[in-house]
Design a protein around this motif. Sequence first.
Motif, short mmCIF file in Angstrom:
data_model
loop_
_atom_site.label_atom_id
_atom_site.label_comp_id
_atom_site.label_asym_id
_atom_site.label_seq_id
_atom_site.Cartn_x
_atom_site.Cartn_y
_atom_site.Cartn_z
N UNK A 107 0.97 -1.29 -0.23
CA UNK A 107 -0.15 -0.34 0.13
C UNK A 107 0.49 0.85 -0.02
N UNK A 108 2.07 1.17 0.40
CA UNK A 108 3.12 2.88 1.10
C UNK A 108 4.02 2.32 0.62
N UNK A 109 4.74 3.00 -0.42
CA UNK A 109 6.21 3.22 -0.28
C UNK A 109 6.94 4.69 0.12
N UNK A 110 7.87 3.94 1.54
CA UNK A 110 8.69 4.91 1.73
C UNK A 110 10.23 5.29 1.64
N UNK A 111 10.48 5.97 0.41
CA UNK A 111 12.17 6.55 0.61
C UNK A 111 12.80 6.98 1.16
N UNK A 112 14.07 7.05 1.30
CA UNK A 112 14.73 8.10 2.05
C UNK A 112 15.28 8.50 0.24
N UNK A 113 15.52 9.81 0.53
CA UNK A 113 15.76 10.67 -0.27
C UNK A 113 17.58 11.64 0.27
N UNK A 114 17.47 12.34 -0.26
CA UNK A 114 18.06 13.57 -0.31
C UNK A 114 17.42 15.42 0.12
N UNK A 115 18.13 15.96 0.77
CA UNK A 115 17.40 17.40 0.75
C UNK A 115 18.33 18.55 -0.65
N UNK A 116 17.35 18.77 -1.58
CA UNK A 116 18.77 18.92 -3.16
C UNK A 116 17.81 18.12 -3.65
N UNK A 117 16.46 17.24 -3.74
CA UNK A 117 16.50 15.86 -4.57
C UNK A 117 15.72 16.54 -5.66
N UNK A 118 15.02 17.33 -5.37
CA UNK A 118 13.87 17.94 -6.08
C UNK A 118 14.32 18.42 -7.86
N UNK A 119 16.33 18.73 -7.30
CA UNK A 119 16.85 19.57 -8.76
C UNK A 119 17.27 18.88 -9.24
N UNK A 120 17.16 18.53 -11.15
CA UNK A 120 17.81 18.04 -11.67
C UNK A 120 19.37 18.09 -12.30
N UNK A 121 19.94 18.98 -12.21
CA UNK A 121 21.24 19.35 -12.18
C UNK A 121 21.78 19.93 -10.88
N UNK A 122 23.21 20.11 -11.42
CA UNK A 122 24.29 20.89 -10.33
C UNK A 122 24.34 19.98 -8.57
N UNK A 123 23.70 19.45 -8.57
CA UNK A 123 24.02 18.65 -7.14
C UNK A 123 24.51 17.83 -7.25
N UNK A 124 25.83 17.15 -8.15
CA UNK A 124 26.48 16.05 -8.20
C UNK A 124 25.39 14.47 -7.32
N UNK A 125 26.55 13.80 -6.57
CA UNK A 125 26.09 12.82 -6.22
C UNK A 125 24.52 12.72 -5.63
N UNK A 126 23.72 13.53 -5.13
CA UNK A 126 22.56 13.74 -5.15
C UNK A 126 21.50 13.25 -6.25
N UNK A 127 21.98 13.44 -7.31
CA UNK A 127 21.22 13.45 -8.13
C UNK A 127 20.45 11.64 -8.27
N UNK A 128 21.13 11.32 -7.60
CA UNK A 128 20.80 9.59 -7.74
C UNK A 128 19.29 9.54 -6.81
N UNK A 129 19.39 11.21 -5.88
CA UNK A 129 18.17 10.51 -4.96
C UNK A 129 16.49 10.98 -6.09
#
Length: 299
Positions: A107-129
């Motif tokens: 019913x539910x998926x909880x994903x651990x992600x990162x601050x900055x994950x809303x950006x599609x550029x300029x964040x390096x490794x955070x782009x994986x999130x």
Amino acid sequence: MHITVVPASPKTGQAAIRALLADASNPIVRGVYRDLSRVPAEFRSNPRFEAVQGTVEDAATLDFSGSDAVFNITPPLYQEIEIDIVAHARQVSENVKAAVKKAESVRRLVLLTSVGAQYDHGTGEILTNHEAEVVLRDAAPEVVFVRASYFMENWATSLETLPAGYFFTTVTPVDRPLSMIAVQDIGSTCAAEALATGTSLPSNPHIFELHGPREYSSLDVQKAFEEVTGKSVEMRPVEKDGLDDFYAAVFPPKVAKEFTAMNKSFLEGGIMYEDPQPTGEKKYGKTELVEVVKQLLGA
């Protein structure tokens, strides 16, 4: 309730499992491990815990059947030399999504992600999130993205140099406060979100940032090291123009490039420093930095 943690071996996965097994609602917890020898004894001995072999790199090994909720972590890649880490994040997220859809019970998926994950550029490794969020935003009827801030446990890298009386910091200027969060608070928060399966969400996907009880600067880190060790500790800042060489000495070339870009993203001039598209909702952990330093140093 039945909850699956995948992958289960990262420290955040362990913290979530620990919180779930301690919860009064007595959920059944399944942990997915590439290597079953890595299952902690404290989990093996719990009758409500089941360890299964599987890997997010191979969709055929993922079986979430019977699970009400899945807590997913996009695994970091530190030592791979040639792999495209963003493409890898996309593929493992597609594998998790396929397994969720196949299970039907989830019913539910909880994903651990990162601050900055809303950006599609300029964040390096955070782009994986970012990539994981794009793929998994409609994976289940209820989706929660927990965007964690800088891990307090990242300072564990300082344990190598502390015996010599110093540590490096890439968080500059050294008096600049930065949001940091403890792994145990990440685990308990994600566990609580999984346990809330079936309750209404304010939005879907529901997205919030997870911060510590307050912000800390590199000077605060230095004070914490000195308080716990009882000794004077020298701080050696790595300025922005020295980050490329610093990470190149630690990681393979491609990984070093992504970590350098990530670090620069939250320094002055970086996209996360400016934060043109803030997440909005924030939640806060309780663990103070000095508590984590004590744990790291075994004090």
